[in-house]
Design a protein around this motif. Sequence first.
Motif, PDB file in Angstrom:
ATOM      1  N   LYS A   1       0.903  -1.105  -0.062  1.00 22.91           N
ATOM      2  CA  LYS A   1       0.194  -0.004   0.059  1.00 22.91           C
ATOM      3  C   LYS A   1       0.930   1.319   0.143  1.00 22.91           C
ATOM      4  CE  LYS A   1      -3.853  -1.545   2.893  1.00 22.91           C
ATOM      5  NZ  LYS A   1      -4.373  -1.460   4.156  1.00 22.91           N
ATOM      6  N   GLU A   2       1.851   1.086   0.751  1.00 26.72           N
ATOM      7  CA  GLU A   2       2.957   2.250   0.822  1.00 26.72           C
ATOM      8  C   GLU A   2       3.430   2.531  -0.639  1.00 26.72           C
ATOM      9  OE1 GLU A   2       3.484   5.454   3.082  1.00 26.72           O
ATOM     10  OE2 GLU A   2       2.455   3.905   4.078  1.00 26.72           O
ATOM     11  N   GLN A   3       3.871   1.623  -1.205  1.00 27.87           N
ATOM     12  CA  GLN A   3       4.632   1.863  -2.357  1.00 27.87           C
ATOM     13  C   GLN A   3       3.668   2.344  -3.518  1.00 27.87           C
ATOM     14  OE1 GLN A   3       5.865  -2.492  -2.846  1.00 27.87           O
ATOM     15  NE2 GLN A   3       7.688  -1.879  -1.911  1.00 27.87           N
ATOM     16  N   ILE A   4       2.495   1.925  -3.248  1.00 28.62           N
ATOM     17  CA  ILE A   4       1.376   2.545  -4.455  1.00 28.62           C
ATOM     18  C   ILE A   4       1.029   3.846  -4.019  1.00 28.62           C
ATOM     19  CG2 ILE A   4      -1.184   2.315  -4.768  1.00 28.62           C
ATOM     20  CD1 ILE A   4      -1.117  -0.598  -4.502  1.00 28.62           C
ATOM     21  N   ALA A   5       1.181   4.274  -2.787  1.00 31.51           N
ATOM     22  CA  ALA A   5       0.931   5.671  -2.452  1.00 31.51           C
ATOM     23  C   ALA A   5       2.143   6.631  -2.818  1.00 31.51           C
ATOM     24  CB  ALA A   5       0.923   5.855  -0.838  1.00 31.51           C
ATOM     25  N   GLU A   6       3.459   6.114  -2.659  1.00 29.46           N
ATOM     26  CA  GLU A   6       4.637   6.548  -3.221  1.00 29.46           C
ATOM     27  C   GLU A   6       4.661   6.991  -4.770  1.00 29.46           C
ATOM     28  OE1 GLU A   6       9.222   5.363  -3.438  1.00 29.46           O
ATOM     29  OE2 GLU A   6       8.064   4.613  -1.792  1.00 29.46           O
ATOM     30  N   GLN A   7       4.175   5.852  -5.446  1.00 29.71           N
ATOM     31  CA  GLN A   7       3.970   6.196  -6.683  1.00 29.71           C
ATOM     32  C   GLN A   7       2.978   6.973  -7.259  1.00 29.71           C
ATOM     33  OE1 GLN A   7       3.084   2.028  -8.109  1.00 29.71           O
ATOM     34  NE2 GLN A   7       5.284   1.116  -7.697  1.00 29.71           N
ATOM     35  N   GLN A   8       1.921   7.149  -6.399  1.00 27.21           N
ATOM     36  CA  GLN A   8       0.746   8.088  -6.538  1.00 27.21           C
ATOM     37  C   GLN A   8       1.384   9.620  -6.410  1.00 27.21           C
ATOM     38  OE1 GLN A   8      -2.039   7.752  -7.931  1.00 27.21           O
ATOM     39  NE2 GLN A   8      -2.322  10.118  -7.670  1.00 27.21           N
ATOM     40  N   THR A   9       2.095   9.608  -5.372  1.00 29.21           N
ATOM     41  CA  THR A   9       2.730  11.075  -5.078  1.00 29.21           C
ATOM     42  C   THR A   9       3.623  11.449  -6.111  1.00 29.21           C
ATOM     43  OG1 THR A   9       2.424  10.533  -2.644  1.00 29.21           O
ATOM     44  CG2 THR A   9       3.909  12.229  -3.121  1.00 29.21           C
ATOM     45  N   GLN A  10       4.510  10.295  -6.422  1.00 28.41           N
ATOM     46  CA  GLN A  10       5.524  10.685  -7.716  1.00 28.41           C
ATOM     47  C   GLN A  10       4.555  11.294  -9.113  1.00 28.41           C
ATOM     48  OE1 GLN A  10       7.503   6.925  -7.846  1.00 28.41           O
ATOM     49  NE2 GLN A  10       9.114   7.646  -6.710  1.00 28.41           N
ATOM     50  N   ARG A  11       3.536  10.595  -9.234  1.00 24.74           N
ATOM     51  CA  ARG A  11       2.801  11.012 -10.512  1.00 24.74           C
ATOM     52  C   ARG A  11       1.986  12.263 -10.168  1.00 24.74           C
ATOM     53  NH1 ARG A  11       1.335   5.477 -10.544  1.00 24.74           N
ATOM     54  NH2 ARG A  11      -0.812   5.858  -9.103  1.00 24.74           N
ATOM     55  N   GLU A  12       1.865  12.777  -8.960  1.00 24.23           N
ATOM     56  CA  GLU A  12       1.269  13.968  -8.917  1.00 24.23           C
ATOM     57  C   GLU A  12       2.172  15.080  -8.795  1.00 24.23           C
ATOM     58  OE1 GLU A  12      -1.180  14.294  -5.207  1.00 24.23           O
ATOM     59  OE2 GLU A  12      -1.512  12.643  -5.261  1.00 24.23           O
ATOM     60  N   ILE A  13       3.630  14.761  -8.441  1.00 26.64           N
ATOM     61  CA  ILE A  13       4.716  15.687  -8.637  1.00 26.64           C
ATOM     62  C   ILE A  13       5.122  15.983 -10.148  1.00 26.64           C
ATOM     63  CG2 ILE A  13       7.439  16.035  -8.489  1.00 26.64           C
ATOM     64  CD1 ILE A  13       6.712  14.453  -5.713  1.00 26.64           C
ATOM     65  N   ALA A  14       5.109  14.796 -10.874  1.00 23.93           N
ATOM     66  CA  ALA A  14       5.338  14.814 -12.303  1.00 23.93           C
ATOM     67  C   ALA A  14       4.104  15.842 -13.089  1.00 23.93           C
ATOM     68  CB  ALA A  14       5.141  13.570 -13.076  1.00 23.93           C
ATOM     69  N   ALA A  15       2.872  15.523 -12.532  1.00 29.03           N
ATOM     70  CA  ALA A  15       1.633  16.315 -12.990  1.00 29.03           C
ATOM     71  C   ALA A  15       2.070  17.769 -12.809  1.00 29.03           C
ATOM     72  CB  ALA A  15       0.397  15.720 -12.770  1.00 29.03           C
ATOM     73  N   LEU A  16       2.327  18.170 -11.659  1.00 28.36           N
ATOM     74  CA  LEU A  16       2.543  19.523 -11.447  1.00 28.36           C
ATOM     75  C   LEU A  16       3.901  20.297 -11.894  1.00 28.36           C
ATOM     76  CD1 LEU A  16       1.606  21.417  -9.262  1.00 28.36           C
ATOM     77  CD2 LEU A  16       3.124  20.651  -7.478  1.00 28.36           C
ATOM     78  N   HIS A  17       4.780  19.446 -12.152  1.00 29.18           N
ATOM     79  CA  HIS A  17       5.875  19.945 -13.097  1.00 29.18           C
ATOM     80  C   HIS A  17       5.265  20.181 -14.523  1.00 29.18           C
ATOM     81  CE1 HIS A  17       9.458  19.595 -10.870  1.00 29.18           C
ATOM     82  NE2 HIS A  17       9.224  18.341 -10.316  1.00 29.18           N
ATOM     83  N   GLU A  18       4.474  19.423 -14.945  1.00 24.29           N
ATOM     84  CA  GLU A  18       4.008  19.624 -16.455  1.00 24.29           C
ATOM     85  C   GLU A  18       2.887  20.841 -16.217  1.00 24.29           C
ATOM     86  OE1 GLU A  18       3.348  19.255 -20.070  1.00 24.29           O
ATOM     87  OE2 GLU A  18       4.783  18.030 -18.959  1.00 24.29           O
ATOM     88  N   ARG A  19       2.245  21.194 -15.391  1.00 24.64           N
ATOM     89  CA  ARG A  19       1.338  22.154 -15.106  1.00 24.64           C
ATOM     90  C   ARG A  19       2.369  23.421 -14.810  1.00 24.64           C
ATOM     91  NH1 ARG A  19      -1.866  22.200  -9.925  1.00 24.64           N
ATOM     92  NH2 ARG A  19      -1.161  24.074  -9.411  1.00 24.64           N
ATOM     93  N   VAL A  20       3.332  23.438 -14.339  1.00 22.56           N
ATOM     94  CA  VAL A  20       4.148  24.712 -14.407  1.00 22.56           C
ATOM     95  C   VAL A  20       4.846  24.860 -15.604  1.00 22.56           C
ATOM     96  CG1 VAL A  20       6.477  25.324 -13.674  1.00 22.56           C
ATOM     97  CG2 VAL A  20       4.879  24.339 -11.924  1.00 22.56           C
ATOM     98  N   ARG A  21       5.184  23.836 -16.610  1.00 24.21           N
ATOM     99  CA  ARG A  21       5.616  23.877 -17.985  1.00 24.21           C
ATOM    100  C   ARG A  21       4.628  24.651 -18.752  1.00 24.21           C
ATOM    101  NH1 ARG A  21       8.847  19.611 -17.171  1.00 24.21           N
ATOM    102  NH2 ARG A  21       7.326  18.085 -17.622  1.00 24.21           N
ATOM    103  N   GLU A  22       3.161  24.182 -18.518  1.00 27.43           N
ATOM    104  CA  GLU A  22       2.398  24.896 -19.459  1.00 27.43           C
ATOM    105  C   GLU A  22       1.788  26.285 -18.819  1.00 27.43           C
ATOM    106  OE1 GLU A  22      -0.833  21.873 -19.182  1.00 27.43           O
ATOM    107  OE2 GLU A  22       0.213  20.390 -20.459  1.00 27.43           O
ATOM    108  N   THR A  23       1.721  26.327 -17.586  1.00 31.04           N
ATOM    109  CA  THR A  23       0.826  27.707 -17.197  1.00 31.04           C
ATOM    110  C   THR A  23       1.911  28.891 -16.909  1.00 31.04           C
ATOM    111  OG1 THR A  23       0.990  26.917 -15.031  1.00 31.04           O
ATOM    112  CG2 THR A  23      -0.883  26.568 -16.379  1.00 31.04           C
ATOM    113  N   LEU A  24       3.250  28.328 -16.450  1.00 34.15           N
ATOM    114  CA  LEU A  24       4.182  29.265 -16.097  1.00 34.15           C
ATOM    115  C   LEU A  24       5.610  29.303 -17.067  1.00 34.15           C
ATOM    116  CD1 LEU A  24       4.140  29.127 -12.298  1.00 34.15           C
ATOM    117  CD2 LEU A  24       3.002  30.934 -13.857  1.00 34.15           C
ATOM    118  N   PRO A  25       5.539  29.564 -18.320  1.00 35.46           N
ATOM    119  CA  PRO A  25       6.563  29.368 -19.211  1.00 35.46           C
ATOM    120  C   PRO A  25       7.688  30.523 -19.126  1.00 35.46           C
ATOM    121  CG  PRO A  25       4.724  30.278 -20.495  1.00 35.46           C
ATOM    122  CD  PRO A  25       4.239  29.598 -19.121  1.00 35.46           C
TER     123      PRO A  25
END
Length: 201
Positions: free
Chosen positions: A41-65
């Motif tokens: 369960k903890e490994q799944i939660a860790e992977q989910q958090t990594q995906r959220e971080i990657a999505a946030l990086h992508e959002r920054v690239r799109e909204t704050l060039p």
Amino acid sequence: MSRIGLSKSSLAKQNRDLQTYERYLPALDLKRKQIMAERAKEQIAEQQTQREIAALHERVRETLPMLANREIELDGLIRVERIRLGEENLLGTRLPVLEGLDLVRGDYGYLSKPHWVDTLVDILAEMLTLEARLALHQRRTDLLEEAVRKVTQRVNLFDKVLIPKARANIKRIRVHLSDAERAAIVRSKLAKGKRAKGGVA
């Protein structure tokens, strides 16, 4: 290696030990499976958090060039003042729990910074929270991994060493007691035979 006594009291002790080991082993094995499930369960939660971080990086690239402009001073906009951690006891393993993250926003002049800096500060706060969660998931995973290793060692000790050894000791003691009993019967018959011959003579 300590020698075991070949007596009835030693046999009783070995039987008691075997019953204790056999009663304790299923509980240990269940604990191991539960800790492994929590680790998954903890490994799944860790992977989910990594995906959220990657999505946030992508959002920054799109909204704050405009972040690519190095001329704008962005240091000290936000910092972590304190990470508040609690603790939970999960099947005998103490695990850290994130209770909160105290963030301090830096003072910056609204007229001296571009309008998008407020959005950037909000995103940085979200990123710091996600990174704290990720570090916590990794720490919890490491602690659960160590707990699985220790419980597995105990399961193996009971299953592969203590139980087989107790069974072998019981068998050995029983064989010895049986041999001793047969020898006593034979001696008794021989003595009886000698007495009978002595009485006839």
